[in-house]
Design a protein around this motif. Sequence first.
Motif, PDB file in Angstrom:
ATOM      1  N   LEU A 191     -10.220 -11.251   1.458  1.00 59.85           N
ATOM      2  CA  LEU A 191      -9.513 -10.336   2.344  1.00 59.85           C
ATOM      3  C   LEU A 191      -8.863  -9.211   1.544  1.00 59.85           C
ATOM      4  CD1 LEU A 191      -8.430  -9.628   5.170  1.00 59.85           C
ATOM      5  CD2 LEU A 191      -6.507 -11.152   4.745  1.00 59.85           C
ATOM      6  N   GLY A 192      -8.278  -9.576   0.384  1.00 64.21           N
ATOM      7  CA  GLY A 192      -7.657  -8.552  -0.449  1.00 64.21           C
ATOM      8  C   GLY A 192      -8.660  -7.546  -0.959  1.00 64.21           C
ATOM      9  N   VAL A 193      -9.877  -8.025  -1.353  1.00 61.92           N
ATOM     10  CA  VAL A 193     -10.925  -7.118  -1.818  1.00 61.92           C
ATOM     11  C   VAL A 193     -11.379  -6.221  -0.678  1.00 61.92           C
ATOM     12  CG1 VAL A 193     -13.263  -6.978  -2.758  1.00 61.92           C
ATOM     13  CG2 VAL A 193     -11.678  -8.726  -3.599  1.00 61.92           C
ATOM     14  N   PHE A 194     -11.512  -6.819   0.512  1.00 65.15           N
ATOM     15  CA  PHE A 194     -11.932  -6.045   1.689  1.00 65.15           C
ATOM     16  C   PHE A 194     -10.899  -4.981   2.036  1.00 65.15           C
ATOM     17  CE2 PHE A 194     -11.963  -5.470   6.332  1.00 65.15           C
ATOM     18  CZ  PHE A 194     -13.264  -5.000   6.503  1.00 65.15           C
ATOM     19  N   LEU A 215       1.729  -8.885   2.534  1.00 64.49           N
ATOM     20  CA  LEU A 215       1.954  -7.462   2.741  1.00 64.49           C
ATOM     21  C   LEU A 215       1.176  -6.645   1.713  1.00 64.49           C
ATOM     22  CD1 LEU A 215       3.585  -5.400   4.412  1.00 64.49           C
ATOM     23  CD2 LEU A 215       5.384  -5.570   2.693  1.00 64.49           C
ATOM     24  N   PHE A 216       1.181  -7.089   0.471  1.00 65.67           N
ATOM     25  CA  PHE A 216       0.437  -6.425  -0.604  1.00 65.67           C
ATOM     26  C   PHE A 216      -1.063  -6.426  -0.304  1.00 65.67           C
ATOM     27  CE2 PHE A 216      -1.904  -7.323  -4.627  1.00 65.67           C
ATOM     28  CZ  PHE A 216      -1.804  -6.063  -5.198  1.00 65.67           C
ATOM     29  N   ALA A 217      -1.585  -7.581   0.161  1.00 67.02           N
ATOM     30  CA  ALA A 217      -3.022  -7.694   0.408  1.00 67.02           C
ATOM     31  C   ALA A 217      -3.442  -6.896   1.630  1.00 67.02           C
ATOM     32  CB  ALA A 217      -3.406  -9.155   0.567  1.00 67.02           C
ATOM     33  N   LEU A 218      -2.677  -7.069   2.726  1.00 64.66           N
ATOM     34  CA  LEU A 218      -3.056  -6.411   3.968  1.00 64.66           C
ATOM     35  C   LEU A 218      -2.927  -4.892   3.896  1.00 64.66           C
ATOM     36  CD1 LEU A 218      -1.476  -8.920   6.529  1.00 64.66           C
ATOM     37  CD2 LEU A 218      -3.874  -8.672   5.891  1.00 64.66           C
ATOM     38  N   SER A 219      -2.077  -4.394   2.989  1.00 67.74           N
ATOM     39  CA  SER A 219      -1.937  -2.938   2.826  1.00 67.74           C
ATOM     40  C   SER A 219      -2.962  -2.373   1.855  1.00 67.74           C
ATOM     41  CB  SER A 219      -0.529  -2.596   2.335  1.00 67.74           C
ATOM     42  OG  SER A 219      -0.344  -3.059   1.000  1.00 67.74           O
ATOM     43  N   GLY A 220      -3.787  -3.252   1.291  1.00 72.73           N
ATOM     44  CA  GLY A 220      -4.787  -2.793   0.333  1.00 72.73           C
ATOM     45  C   GLY A 220      -4.180  -2.247  -0.936  1.00 72.73           C
ATOM     46  N   GLY A 221      -2.972  -2.689  -1.268  1.00 71.93           N
ATOM     47  CA  GLY A 221      -2.307  -2.228  -2.472  1.00 71.93           C
ATOM     48  C   GLY A 221      -1.432  -1.030  -2.254  1.00 71.93           C
TER      49      GLY A 221
END
Length: 913
Positions: A273-276, A691-697
């Motif tokens: 999910l984080g990569v996506f 929050l970090f992952a879902l915001s794409g960084g």
Amino acid sequence: MAHSHHVRPGGAGLAPAAVDPRESTTRLLRDLRTAVEGLTAREAQRRFEVHGPNALPHHAARQWPAALLRQCAHPLALLLWVAAALAWIAGTHELAWAIVAVIVLNAALAFWQEEQAEQAVEALGEYLPQHSRVRRDGLVQSVLAAELVPGDVLLLGEGDRVPADARLLSGALEVDASALTGESSPVQRAADFPDVARRAVDSPVLVFSGTVCTAGVAEAVVYATGRHTELGRIAALSARVRLAQSPLERQVRRVAWLIAAVATGVAAAFLPLGVFAGLTWAQAFLFAIGLLVANVPEGLLPTITLALAAGVRGMAQRGALVKRLSAVETLGSTAVICTDKTGTLTRNVMRVVEARDGRGAEAAPREEFATALARCTTADERTGAGDPMELALLAFARSCGVALHTGQRDAQRARLFRFDPHLKRMTTVDRVGSGLVVHVKGAPEEVLARCSTILPATGGAQPVTAQAHARAVEVVGEMADRGLRVLAVARRDVAEEPPDRGAAESGLCLLGLVGLIDPPRPEVAAAVAACHSAGVRVHVVTGDNGRTAAAIAHQVGIGAHRVVEGPELDALPEAELDELLTSGQEIVFSRAAPESKLRIADALHHCGRVVAMTGDGVNDAPALRRADLGVAMGASGTDVAREAATVVLTDDNFATIVSGIEEGRRVYDNVRKFILYIFAHAVPEVLPFLLFALSGGAVPLPLTVLQILAIDLGTETLPALALGRERAEPGLMNRSPRRRAESVVSRRLLLRAWGIMGVVSGVLVLLGFFAVLLAAGWRPGADVVGDPVLHEAYRQATTVTFLGIVFCQIGTAMASRTQRAALRDVGVTSNKLLLGGYAFELGFAAAIVYAPALQAVFGTAPPPAWALALMVPFPVLVWAADELYRARGRRRSARADRSHPLGGTRAFGDEMP
């Protein structure tokens, strides 16, 4: 000579199972290839080489490295290994080594506790005497008990401990078999008694290793030694019984695997999910590591261990030594107590409780009555040596004003006819004044048959009429129905010494009846009442007489709705036994063999009841090991029972068990409290990574992995330990026992931890994080590494997230102090250790934030003053949210209780809405 199939290969001896010790002595001596003159020394040596020493088998030494390694592989320990590995990957080798040290320390403690509980079978050896008198080569010799072999002829007398299982060849004995059978009173054994007993242990012609001769003289032939004795059979039962895990141990394992599965699953699911969402694989991997660390409660295992250790110390102060940490919690979940009678409910000391005159009327004993009791004895009250029953008679006579010195009694004795198991009576001929007096005591039916007159409480002797005889028989039956051991006492004046026993024991005058009992401990009745209040059933499981056991049970408040004798129990199908044990009635199981006690423990376990088995004798050892909790008497109990048990009552006080149940419930409540406290921090630790992952960084990590470890292994540890010392909530002992299947982590606990305190804490700490970043001019997607101003603001923002969780921990700890009650009911400042825990975590957090060396390790920076002020109300907000939830639950619970037609108490579980 014995038949060939009785001889072992090599011809040196006989397989113990090949003989029937209850057959005629002629056949038994033939089968054992021996004679009344005993064995020769050479034959005894040959048999010793075949049968081995007369000793019980010992456990093979455990391989301690493997046992210690198993402790390191506990599910929670495995989670800690994962945390250590992640800390190592993150480059923080010091923290990784610290976690490893925690694992090793906990494993060593658990290993040591387990070692303390592995001595039961070895302790059975204490019941074998060092030397025994035998006849070898036609001569009486003293040999080491370990060198006895089948076929040896033993010489037994008063005070001897029986060294092996043997068949009486001649003579008669009184034997104290209480450690083996549970009988309060000595039993009679004689070579020429008819043997109609259904169980070998009740045979009147057999004596068993570990029992003690209290009176008489006899010769016996050994037919079983070492592991083949009755004692050895019990040792084998103890060795085969596997120690069961406590409810808490099972639940902690289940929770540990659940946490591991959730942590691993969440990390694995959010990695793609984080990569996506736009992260690089390196960022996504960092995110997955943080998510794993945030979900692993590194401090849970040491906190549980130390909380249970504190419970162990608390139990020791109440008079109970706990040999397994988890046993404290097991006491709290106990639903059924199976208690022995002799020495547990009772004092194991005979006492006279009732005296009747010659007509059966209750009256103060006449001087003649008390004198007969004092003279017709052989016990020595000064040294305590002799039959416990006679010691009780001497004490009663002294209380009636007749204190006869032992030396004076023996010097004035003209003749003694010792107690005869056949005749069931004892007689002395004593010089009293200028004449001779015959004194007799014994079984009422035997003495009554030899009386021609009776002596009432006042006046002279009267003839024995049919009506008077019937009245005496009626009184004896009534006393026996109340569990009393009844003796009749008579006398006769004679002009000269009678020529024989028959002449001495005729034409007697009945002085009266005396009733003895092994009395209940005075504190037991209140303890049983407390058990009932706590919803705990009490069954009596004893080797003693059913009528006596039922009488004692009624006296202490145990229901004793039904008495089940040993043979009846053995014949009960499993389904009927299960139904009986779950019927809600309290049962007396009498004449219970060791296998019967095991069967009862297994049946209760199968029915889902947490069972505590109490006992003090050798015969209790297997059941003590098999029960969820074995409780032994420390002062009067045998070494066997103490070693087999998990809890030893140093004061032999049944009431201490009730204190243990209260302590166990308190500890379990407190385990739930600090699990709630620890779980509540998972949400504010996980939300930043989501929050970090879902915001794409676009939103930088609000919390670092090292800061999470500082929280889990640093700031939260002491408050969690302090919650483990929390006082009991009101009404703790009015709850029913919790169900065995009830998990330590309930839905309500998770709702409070994650849905209320966790969400509130997560929102608050993210509010502080964004407040600091936005105040520095940050916008989503901005580079917080390359820009020096934003980088410093980012370090301050992560520090505020870290400190925000610490502040929320204070509120979480306040809320976790009670499961139902309001905080004011237990006192805001009543837990001094928790106040110290607050001070420690604030000081530890301040060191991480303000100490330059630690700033470099944890990536922290001092936040602005306004941010610190923003976090001050965090504790109150978190506590208030949970307090409102608990207040709503209390109102709903009160309405439910008012609407229930019978009222009553709520179950012990944590299922309040």
